[in-house]
Design a protein around this motif. Structure first.
Motif, PDB file in Angstrom:
ATOM      1  N   ARG A 190       0.845  -1.196   0.000  1.00 27.50           N
ATOM      2  CA  ARG A 190       0.000   0.000   0.000  1.00 27.50           C
ATOM      3  C   ARG A 190       0.882   1.249   0.000  1.00 27.50           C
ATOM      4  O   ARG A 190       0.625   2.206  -0.719  1.00 27.50           O
ATOM      5  N   GLU A 191       1.948   1.223   0.787  1.00 27.98           N
ATOM      6  CA  GLU A 191       2.863   2.351   0.856  1.00 27.98           C
ATOM      7  C   GLU A 191       3.513   2.627  -0.498  1.00 27.98           C
ATOM      8  O   GLU A 191       3.668   3.772  -0.914  1.00 27.98           O
ATOM      9  N   ALA A 192       3.876   1.570  -1.214  1.00 27.06           N
ATOM     10  CA  ALA A 192       4.490   1.740  -2.543  1.00 27.06           C
ATOM     11  C   ALA A 192       3.500   2.388  -3.507  1.00 27.06           C
ATOM     12  O   ALA A 192       3.883   3.263  -4.296  1.00 27.06           O
ATOM     13  N   TRP A 193       2.244   1.955  -3.455  1.00 23.51           N
ATOM     14  CA  TRP A 193       1.224   2.564  -4.318  1.00 23.51           C
ATOM     15  C   TRP A 193       1.061   4.045  -3.994  1.00 23.51           C
ATOM     16  O   TRP A 193       0.988   4.887  -4.891  1.00 23.51           O
ATOM     17  N   VAL A 194       0.989   4.371  -2.706  1.00 21.67           N
ATOM     18  CA  VAL A 194       0.804   5.768  -2.300  1.00 21.67           C
ATOM     19  C   VAL A 194       1.999   6.611  -2.731  1.00 21.67           C
ATOM     20  O   VAL A 194       1.831   7.711  -3.267  1.00 21.67           O
ATOM     21  N   ARG A 195       3.196   6.110  -2.548  1.00 15.93           N
ATOM     22  CA  ARG A 195       4.389   6.870  -2.949  1.00 15.93           C
ATOM     23  C   ARG A 195       4.445   7.066  -4.467  1.00 15.93           C
ATOM     24  O   ARG A 195       4.802   8.141  -4.948  1.00 15.93           O
ATOM     25  N   ALA A 196       4.082   6.046  -5.223  1.00 13.74           N
ATOM     26  CA  ALA A 196       4.049   6.171  -6.688  1.00 13.74           C
ATOM     27  C   ALA A 196       2.979   7.182  -7.115  1.00 13.74           C
ATOM     28  O   ALA A 196       3.192   7.975  -8.036  1.00 13.74           O
ATOM     29  N   ALA A 197       1.843   7.164  -6.435  1.00 11.12           N
ATOM     30  CA  ALA A 197       0.767   8.118  -6.745  1.00 11.12           C
ATOM     31  C   ALA A 197       1.206   9.543  -6.429  1.00 11.12           C
ATOM     32  O   ALA A 197       0.950  10.464  -7.213  1.00 11.12           O
ATOM     33  N   MET A 198       1.869   9.731  -5.301  1.00 11.39           N
ATOM     34  CA  MET A 198       2.355  11.064  -4.938  1.00 11.39           C
ATOM     35  C   MET A 198       3.325  11.591  -5.990  1.00 11.39           C
ATOM     36  O   MET A 198       3.217  12.742  -6.426  1.00 11.39           O
ATOM     37  N   ALA A 199       4.254  10.749  -6.422  1.00  7.37           N
ATOM     38  CA  ALA A 199       5.232  11.166  -7.431  1.00  7.37           C
ATOM     39  C   ALA A 199       4.541  11.530  -8.744  1.00  7.37           C
ATOM     40  O   ALA A 199       4.895  12.531  -9.387  1.00  7.37           O
ATOM     41  N   GLU A 200       3.553  10.735  -9.141  1.00  2.00           N
ATOM     42  CA  GLU A 200       2.858  11.013 -10.403  1.00  2.00           C
ATOM     43  C   GLU A 200       2.033  12.292 -10.322  1.00  2.00           C
ATOM     44  O   GLU A 200       2.029  13.094 -11.253  1.00  2.00           O
ATOM     45  N   LEU A 201       1.325  12.492  -9.230  1.00  2.00           N
ATOM     46  CA  LEU A 201       0.515  13.709  -9.093  1.00  2.00           C
ATOM     47  C   LEU A 201       1.409  14.950  -9.050  1.00  2.00           C
ATOM     48  O   LEU A 201       1.085  15.968  -9.677  1.00  2.00           O
ATOM     49  N   GLU A 202       2.539  14.877  -8.361  1.00  2.00           N
ATOM     50  CA  GLU A 202       3.472  16.007  -8.349  1.00  2.00           C
ATOM     51  C   GLU A 202       4.028  16.274  -9.739  1.00  2.00           C
ATOM     52  O   GLU A 202       4.193  17.432 -10.136  1.00  2.00           O
ATOM     53  N   ALA A 203       4.288  15.222 -10.512  1.00  2.00           N
ATOM     54  CA  ALA A 203       4.782  15.390 -11.885  1.00  2.00           C
ATOM     55  C   ALA A 203       3.738  16.072 -12.770  1.00  2.00           C
ATOM     56  O   ALA A 203       4.098  16.733 -13.745  1.00  2.00           O
ATOM     57  N   ARG A 204       2.477  15.947 -12.422  1.00  2.00           N
ATOM     58  CA  ARG A 204       1.389  16.583 -13.184  1.00  2.00           C
ATOM     59  C   ARG A 204       1.038  17.974 -12.669  1.00  2.00           C
ATOM     60  O   ARG A 204       0.047  18.560 -13.087  1.00  2.00           O
ATOM     61  N   GLY A 205       1.831  18.504 -11.738  1.00  2.00           N
ATOM     62  CA  GLY A 205       1.620  19.858 -11.247  1.00  2.00           C
ATOM     63  C   GLY A 205       0.724  19.969 -10.025  1.00  2.00           C
ATOM     64  O   GLY A 205       0.359  21.072  -9.628  1.00  2.00           O
ATOM     65  N   PHE A 206       0.366  18.853  -9.419  1.00  4.07           N
ATOM     66  CA  PHE A 206      -0.443  18.884  -8.210  1.00  4.07           C
ATOM     67  C   PHE A 206       0.467  19.044  -6.999  1.00  4.07           C
ATOM     68  O   PHE A 206       1.561  18.485  -6.957  1.00  4.07           O
ATOM     69  N   ALA A 207      -0.008  19.783  -6.020  1.00  5.95           N
ATOM     70  CA  ALA A 207       0.700  19.907  -4.743  1.00  5.95           C
ATOM     71  C   ALA A 207       0.042  18.929  -3.773  1.00  5.95           C
ATOM     72  O   ALA A 207      -1.184  18.935  -3.621  1.00  5.95           O
ATOM     73  N   ILE A 208       0.843  18.103  -3.137  1.00  4.64           N
ATOM     74  CA  ILE A 208       0.311  17.129  -2.189  1.00  4.64           C
ATOM     75  C   ILE A 208      -0.121  17.884  -0.936  1.00  4.64           C
ATOM     76  O   ILE A 208       0.673  18.613  -0.339  1.00  4.64           O
ATOM     77  N   ARG A 209      -1.372  17.735  -0.550  1.00  2.00           N
ATOM     78  CA  ARG A 209      -1.914  18.427   0.618  1.00  2.00           C
ATOM     79  C   ARG A 209      -1.896  17.558   1.866  1.00  2.00           C
ATOM     80  O   ARG A 209      -1.670  18.042   2.956  1.00  2.00           O
ATOM     81  N   SER A 210      -2.179  16.267   1.707  1.00  2.00           N
ATOM     82  CA  SER A 210      -2.123  15.368   2.859  1.00  2.00           C
ATOM     83  C   SER A 210      -1.982  13.924   2.379  1.00  2.00           C
ATOM     84  O   SER A 210      -2.401  13.583   1.277  1.00  2.00           O
ATOM     85  N   THR A 211      -1.358  13.135   3.226  1.00  2.00           N
ATOM     86  CA  THR A 211      -1.208  11.707   2.938  1.00  2.00           C
ATOM     87  C   THR A 211      -1.320  10.943   4.243  1.00  2.00           C
ATOM     88  O   THR A 211      -1.063  11.475   5.324  1.00  2.00           O
ATOM     89  N   ASP A 212      -1.698   9.695   4.114  1.00  2.00           N
ATOM     90  CA  ASP A 212      -1.675   8.766   5.234  1.00  2.00           C
ATOM     91  C   ASP A 212      -1.270   7.419   4.657  1.00  2.00           C
ATOM     92  O   ASP A 212      -2.072   6.756   3.995  1.00  2.00           O
ATOM     93  N   LEU A 213      -0.011   7.062   4.861  1.00  2.00           N
ATOM     94  CA  LEU A 213       0.510   5.828   4.277  1.00  2.00           C
ATOM     95  C   LEU A 213      -0.191   4.600   4.844  1.00  2.00           C
ATOM     96  O   LEU A 213      -0.449   3.644   4.120  1.00  2.00           O
ATOM     97  N   ALA A 214      -0.515   4.620   6.133  1.00  2.00           N
ATOM     98  CA  ALA A 214      -1.165   3.459   6.753  1.00  2.00           C
ATOM     99  C   ALA A 214      -2.575   3.252   6.191  1.00  2.00           C
ATOM    100  O   ALA A 214      -2.991   2.121   5.952  1.00  2.00           O
ATOM    101  N   LEU A 215      -3.304   4.342   5.973  1.00  2.00           N
ATOM    102  CA  LEU A 215      -4.660   4.233   5.425  1.00  2.00           C
ATOM    103  C   LEU A 215      -4.660   4.142   3.908  1.00  2.00           C
ATOM    104  O   LEU A 215      -5.659   3.748   3.310  1.00  2.00           O
ATOM    105  N   GLY A 216      -3.584   4.569   3.273  1.00  2.00           N
ATOM    106  CA  GLY A 216      -3.508   4.540   1.820  1.00  2.00           C
ATOM    107  C   GLY A 216      -4.267   5.669   1.160  1.00  2.00           C
ATOM    108  O   GLY A 216      -4.963   5.470   0.176  1.00  2.00           O
ATOM    109  N   VAL A 217      -4.123   6.887   1.683  1.00  2.00           N
ATOM    110  CA  VAL A 217      -4.862   8.038   1.169  1.00  2.00           C
ATOM    111  C   VAL A 217      -3.892   9.135   0.749  1.00  2.00           C
ATOM    112  O   VAL A 217      -2.944   9.438   1.468  1.00  2.00           O
ATOM    113  N   VAL A 218      -4.159   9.725  -0.408  1.00  2.34           N
ATOM    114  CA  VAL A 218      -3.394  10.871  -0.912  1.00  2.34           C
ATOM    115  C   VAL A 218      -4.396  11.928  -1.342  1.00  2.34           C
ATOM    116  O   VAL A 218      -5.357  11.628  -2.044  1.00  2.34           O
ATOM    117  N   SER A 219      -4.178  13.172  -0.921  1.00  2.00           N
ATOM    118  CA  SER A 219      -4.986  14.304  -1.369  1.00  2.00           C
ATOM    119  C   SER A 219      -4.054  15.341  -1.976  1.00  2.00           C
ATOM    120  O   SER A 219      -3.023  15.666  -1.385  1.00  2.00           O
TER     121      SER A 219
END
Length: 183
Positions: free
Chosen positions: A48-77
């Motif tokens: 789950r952590e790997a998916w969240v980290r990959a999602a964070m990297a992809e969203l940042e590459a698309r110009g999104f600013a990461i507002r919050s994450t929870d690796l244990a819950l698997g949530v990225v905003s």
């Protein structure tokens, strides 16, 4: 005389029932309402952590600013803001005018006429993305709001598009594959 009262009570019950059925958040969605491309199965090989980290990297590459994450819950905003040049002209008068008369015991009057254009910043589109990684799948939701420089919301809607979800899901999976292949 009783029929109008019953009709009024029925109308009030229907109106209040409709408000209750809508809920308080028009952007809150049901997973079944998401397009199929915005939900995809989670490969069990990656954590789950790997998916969240990959999602964070992809969203940042698309110009999104990461507002919050929870690796244990698997949530990225994340959030992305884009200026909307020219959209500020909506509902803005080019010419205004008016007439008024004095008050508080004073006699007087006046007429004014002029250009009602105001100089200000352009509205911005604020896109918000949330990604949830559960035990079996990933769900991506996106909404969009266009906000005027004075804080007035011009437009607000769910923005879940098949093409966007396909691109993001493919890119996240590609990042996971490339990461697994690295030592």
């Amino acid at each position: 005389m009783k029929q109008p009262l019953y009709a009024l009570m029925l109308l009030a019950a229907v109106a209040l029932g409709g408000c209750q059925a809508m809920g308080s958040d028009p952007l809150a969605g049901d997973a079944r309402a998401l397009p199929a491309a915005c939900q995809w199965p989670r490969e069990p090989a990656a954590s789950r952590e790997a998916w969240v980290r990959a999602a964070m990297a992809e969203l940042e590459a698309r110009g999104f600013a990461i507002r919050s994450t929870d690796l244990a819950l698997g949530v990225v905003s994340a959030e992305r803001t884009t200026r909307q040049p020219g959209l500020g002209a909506i509902d803005e008068p080019w010419i205004d005018g008016g007439m008024g008369w004095g008050g508080w015991g004073h006699a007087g009057g006046g007429v004014h006429f002029g250009l009602g254009m105001r100089i200000g910043d352009e509205p911005v589109q604020v896109e918000r993305v949330s990604l949830v990684v559960d035990d079996t799948r990933l769900m991506l939701t996106r909404d969009s709001r266009v906000v005027a420089d004075d804080g007035r919301v011009i437009d607000s809607r769910p923005y879940n598009r098949d093409a966007f979800c396909r691109e993001v899901s493919g890119a996240i999976q590609s990042r996971l594959l490339n990461r697994e292949g690295q030592p």
